[in-house]
Motif scaffolding. Structure first.
Motif, PDB file in Angstrom:
ATOM      1  N   GLU A   1      17.557   8.504  13.620  1.00 49.66           N
ATOM      2  CA  GLU A   1      17.520   7.612  12.462  1.00 49.66           C
ATOM      3  C   GLU A   1      16.647   6.387  12.737  1.00 49.66           C
ATOM      4  O   GLU A   1      15.941   5.913  11.847  1.00 49.66           O
ATOM      5  N   LYS A   2      16.710   5.883  13.963  1.00 48.46           N
ATOM      6  CA  LYS A   2      15.877   4.735  14.317  1.00 48.46           C
ATOM      7  C   LYS A   2      14.405   5.090  14.259  1.00 48.46           C
ATOM      8  O   LYS A   2      13.580   4.317  13.729  1.00 48.46           O
TER       9      LYS A   2
ATOM     10  N   GLU B   1       9.289   4.773   8.387  1.00 53.29           N
ATOM     11  CA  GLU B   1       9.328   4.282   7.013  1.00 53.29           C
ATOM     12  C   GLU B   1       8.789   2.853   6.929  1.00 53.29           C
ATOM     13  O   GLU B   1       8.084   2.495   5.981  1.00 53.29           O
TER      14      GLU B   1
ATOM     15  N   ARG C   1      13.106   7.459  12.413  1.00 48.48           N
ATOM     16  CA  ARG C   1      12.758   7.671  11.009  1.00 48.48           C
ATOM     17  C   ARG C   1      12.561   6.342  10.287  1.00 48.48           C
ATOM     18  O   ARG C   1      11.634   6.192   9.473  1.00 48.48           O
ATOM     19  N   LYS C   2      13.419   5.354  10.575  1.00 52.51           N
ATOM     20  CA  LYS C   2      13.282   4.053   9.932  1.00 52.51           C
ATOM     21  C   LYS C   2      12.021   3.342  10.383  1.00 52.51           C
ATOM     22  O   LYS C   2      11.368   2.648   9.585  1.00 52.51           O
TER      23      LYS C   2
END
Length: 232
Positions: free
Chosen positions: A129-130, A136, A132-133
């Motif tokens: 998730e880190k 983004e 992916r963020k």
């Protein structure tokens, strides 16, 4: 001696009539002694094994030491109990109690193995998730020079700048699709990590299951004892 009965059992055979007297003696162990020396210590060891559910799942040495110590203590207690009682071919009531206590203590150790696996899965998920963020943020990032040279006025709010820089924002990404359907699921939503959820559920499930077992155990064996005391 819990009970005794005597009755005649005269018999007639081909050789004659013979008188007979039958005596039934029912012996029962004193319950209070075994409650203090067997049942209470086993119960205390089981309760101590539950303390690991309130410890941080990252405290590996503390939780492993507590689980292994309680398991060894339960095994030692069970062995000492077997030495004091006479060996028989059938399963005694105390065997059922000690066996279930060992099962609960061993289950607490297995629970931490599951928690440890879930914590590693949570760490991998957070890492993804880190990443992916970060991607983004790089995609929706803005350049200060482009903002100053822009002919139209943009909002200085970071969230609005990200929305203006993006082509479209899906409504599903803002409003979650799956709302909690029950109080239990809403309560579990408060805990982000799966390892923590397992610990929280264990705090409720383990004592509840042991309470149900204790009720069934004492109800069955106490009623059985009362039935054995009744004269036939």
């Amino acid at each position: 001696m819990a009970n005794n009965t005597a009755k005649y059992c005269d018999v007639k055979t081909a050789t004659g009539e013979y008188s007979c007297l039958r005596v039934d003696l029912v012996f029962a162990r004193e319950l209070s002694f075994y409650i203090v020396t067997i049942y209470v210590p086993c119960f205390m060891i089981v309760v101590v094994s539950w303390f690991s559910f309130w410890l941080d799942y990252k405290a590996v040495p503390a939780r492993v030491a507590l689980a292994v110590t309680t398991l060894l203590a339960m095994s030692t207690t069970m062995a000492s109990i077997q030495k004091k009682l006479p060996p028989v071919a059938y399963t005694k009531a105390v065997d059922v109690w000690t066996g279930v206590c060992v099962f609960f203590v061993f289950s607490a150790l297995l629970e931490y193995a599951l928690v440890n696996y879930a914590s590693r899965s949570d760490a991998q998920r957070l890492k993804k998730e880190k990443e992916r963020k970060e991607k983004e943020l790089e995609h929706f990032g803005y350049n200060d020079e482009n903002i100053e040279e822009s002919s139209h006025t943009r909002s200085l709010d970071p969230l609005l700048r990200r929305m203006e820089g993006s082509q479209s924002v899906a409504l599903a990404s803002i409003i979650p699709n799956n709302l909690p359907s029950s109080r239990l699921s809403a309560w579990m939503k408060n805990y982000k990590f799966a390892a923590k959820k397992i610990d929280v559920l264990s705090r409720v499930c383990f004592p509840s299951c042991f309470f149900v077992f204790s009720c069934l155990y004492w109800t069955y064996y106490l009623n059985k004892e009362q039935m054995s005391k009744k004269p036939k």
